[in-house]
Design an enzyme around this catalytic site. Sequence first.
Site, PDB file in Angstrom:
ATOM      1  N   SER A 144       0.832  -1.215   0.000  1.00  0.00           N
ATOM      2  CA  SER A 144       0.000   0.000   0.000  1.00  0.00           C
ATOM      3  C   SER A 144       0.858   1.253   0.000  1.00  0.00           C
ATOM      4  CB  SER A 144      -0.910   0.025   1.237  1.00  0.00           C
ATOM      5  OG  SER A 144      -1.691  -1.136   1.294  1.00  0.00           O
ATOM      6  N   GLU A 252      -6.077   1.422 -13.675  1.00  0.00           N
ATOM      7  CA  GLU A 252      -6.164   0.105 -13.043  1.00  0.00           C
ATOM      8  C   GLU A 252      -7.395   0.039 -12.132  1.00  0.00           C
ATOM      9  OE1 GLU A 252      -3.283  -2.994 -10.692  1.00  0.00           O
ATOM     10  OE2 GLU A 252      -2.425  -1.095 -11.262  1.00  0.00           O
ATOM     11  N   ARG A 253      -7.636   1.115 -11.411  1.00  0.00           N
ATOM     12  CA  ARG A 253      -8.797   1.148 -10.501  1.00  0.00           C
ATOM     13  C   ARG A 253     -10.101   1.045 -11.283  1.00  0.00           C
ATOM     14  NH1 ARG A 253      -5.645   5.544  -7.782  1.00  0.00           N
ATOM     15  NH2 ARG A 253      -4.706   4.520  -5.980  1.00  0.00           N
TER      16      ARG A 253
END
Length: 281
Positions: A144, A252-253
């Site tokens: 993350s 990508e999201r």
Amino acid sequence: MTHDFDAWRARSPFYDETHDQLAQSVRTFIEREVEPYIDQWEADRELPRELHKKAAEAGILGLRYPEEYGGHSEGFDAFHGLVLTEELARPGAGGLGASLMTHGIGLPPILAMGSEELKQRIAPPVLAGEKIIALGITEASGGSDVAKLRTTAKRDGDDYIVNGGKMFITSGMRADYLTTAVRTGGDGAGGISLLLIEMDRKGVSRTRLEKMGWHCSDTASIHFDDVRVPAENLIGPENGGFMGIMRNFNSERLGMAMGCCAFARVCLREAADYAAQRETF
Ligand SMILES: Cc1cc2nc3c(=O)[nH]c(=O)nc-3n(C[C@H](O)[C@H](O)[C@H](O)COP(=O)(O)OP(=O)(O)OC[C@H]3O[C@@H](n4cnc5c(N)ncnc54)[C@H](O)[C@@H]3O)c2cc1C
């Protein structure tokens, strides 16, 4: 009411007949080249390389990439990309889209920030399905917080010497190239660069990882032990890689979100089929 994959989504106001045509052509490809074999690929824990070539020939790999590198972007918008994501989800094997399309995360930083030489060298064989490219950001110490990554690339003459490792890399076992986030400077986001590493270089080793799902997508942990990489493989400016990584995450999201919606429709279809077949008492 029908309970098939298409019936579970209201017609998108952003789709026209070109989106329908693309959906139909991808669906035909999937029915012919994927559905008869997908269970075997799930068991094999990877996709065959020939599938990449066939997907390139069918126009799937090059969708929305520049013509000059072997893609086709003319007349295609972001929603065509989402149509492709939906259709790749339809067979119900999450690893299919993830692994067949890893160039969707590995290649854009090169096209956005790389030298012309790098683009010409890497993009055409990837979009032709001859080479596989993956993206290496995450490390065993955490994914993350990208700004804390630890893999180092130290300049030595015309080369960088890379040490460290990457974790959970999609297509990592089969990849020929890895777009790799490395630390070339000090702490934090400002010390990160992107470096293209050929996976057959001395000092690169990889280990296959077992997962709960996405079985036909090979996932690897990758280790770099004094890997010598030419400085011309740097993607964008030294210590300027963080922006490239963040910019990648946007598309990508969007793709991940569409994939989730499409897989929910697959689950509903499967549940409805089963409920219709099952006889109780
Ligand atoms: C199947 C699969 C394929 C993948 N493919 C790739 C790939 O191709 N390339 C690649 O680079 N990576 C890949 N990844 C890695 C993925 O990007 C990381 O798993 C993700 O970024 C999370 O990192 P992590 O697993 O280290 O979890 P961590 O970062 O350690 O997080 C663990 C948990 O802590 C939470 N957390 C973290 N930081 C905070 C905070 N500050 N405050 C509160 N909560 C926090 C997280 O939400 C999470 O629940 C893949 C992962 C999987 C599972």
